[in-house]
Design a protein around this motif. Structure first.
Motif, PDB file in Angstrom:
ATOM      1  N   LYS A 120       1.920   6.457  -7.073  1.00  0.00           N
ATOM      2  CA  LYS A 120       0.091   7.555  -7.107  1.00  0.00           C
ATOM      3  C   LYS A 120       1.126   9.245  -7.183  1.00  0.00           C
ATOM      4  O   LYS A 120       0.557   9.600  -7.846  1.00  0.00           O
ATOM      5  N   MET A 121       2.040   9.278  -5.960  1.00  0.00           N
ATOM      6  CA  MET A 121       2.398  10.609  -5.984  1.00  0.00           C
ATOM      7  C   MET A 121       3.305  11.254  -6.394  1.00  0.00           C
ATOM      8  O   MET A 121       3.254  12.066  -7.080  1.00  0.00           O
ATOM      9  N   ARG A 122       3.769  10.232  -7.185  1.00  0.00           N
ATOM     10  CA  ARG A 122       5.071  10.434  -8.791  1.00  0.00           C
ATOM     11  C   ARG A 122       4.321  10.279 -10.068  1.00  0.00           C
ATOM     12  O   ARG A 122       4.963  11.097 -11.113  1.00  0.00           O
ATOM     13  N   GLY A 123       3.203  10.362  -9.504  1.00  0.00           N
ATOM     14  CA  GLY A 123       2.081  10.213 -11.181  1.00  0.00           C
ATOM     15  C   GLY A 123       2.154   9.152 -12.144  1.00  0.00           C
ATOM     16  O   GLY A 123       2.574   8.960 -13.038  1.00  0.00           O
TER      17      GLY A 123
ATOM     18  N   GLU B 106       0.742  -0.442   0.213  1.00  0.00           N
ATOM     19  CA  GLU B 106      -0.035  -0.389  -0.127  1.00  0.00           C
ATOM     20  C   GLU B 106       0.945   1.143   0.142  1.00  0.00           C
ATOM     21  O   GLU B 106       0.418   1.985  -0.596  1.00  0.00           O
ATOM     22  N   ILE B 107       1.486   1.225   1.191  1.00  0.00           N
ATOM     23  CA  ILE B 107       3.049   2.860   0.841  1.00  0.00           C
ATOM     24  C   ILE B 107       3.401   3.157  -0.408  1.00  0.00           C
ATOM     25  O   ILE B 107       3.473   3.582  -1.269  1.00  0.00           O
TER      26      ILE B 107
END
Length: 144
Positions: free
Chosen positions: A140-143, A133-134
């Motif tokens: 997702k944060m890095r796109g 999950e981490i």
């Protein structure tokens, strides 16, 4: 962890794996269970790849352009599926190597147990649910 399974010991069932106490985590019987599960999955993928190769070698000549386009699309789809399966074969080989080196079943990030339920669902897993999950949240944060 260096125990070996004797020929007289039967592999545990999936229910026995789920019910096993934490003290038996990655015992010789459990490792033998996952080794067999991974080998069966590898054999099924290799058989599927062989069937695809035979199918793609069959020459199906058709004068109709739309039939030919449809056939080419089918072949492209099959090749895409086989590419995913090829990647899965690599993951299976890596999982078998982890069984051999004693690191199978342990999260590569935290060192904590991955857990029997997760390994039953995804025997090639290298991360615990929490670590996965981490990992996905960071992606997702890095796109990507």
């Amino acid at each position: 962890m260096n125990e070996t399974l004797t020929a007289t010991e039967a592999l545990p069932t999936e229910a026995e794996m789920r019910a096993a106490p934490a003290t038996e985590y990655m015992s010789a019987r459990q490792l033998a269970f996952f080794r067999e599960k991974l080998i069966q999955e590898r054999d099924a993928l290799l058989d599927s790849a062989h069937r695809t190769t035979l199918h793609l070698q069959e020459f199906e000549s058709t004068p109709d352009p739309s039939d030919r386009a449809s056939l080419e699309e089918d072949h492209t789809l099959e090749l895409r599926v086989r590419d995913r399966e090829r990647k899965m074969l690599h993951k299976i080989d890596e999982a078998l190597a982890r069984i051999d080196n004693g690191s199978y079943g342990w999260c590569e990030d935290s060192g904590e147990p991955i857990g029997i339920p997760r390994l039953l669902a995804r025997p090639t897993a290298t991360l615990s649910v929490e670590a996965q999950e981490i990992h996905e949240a960071r992606r997702k944060m890095r796109g990507g």
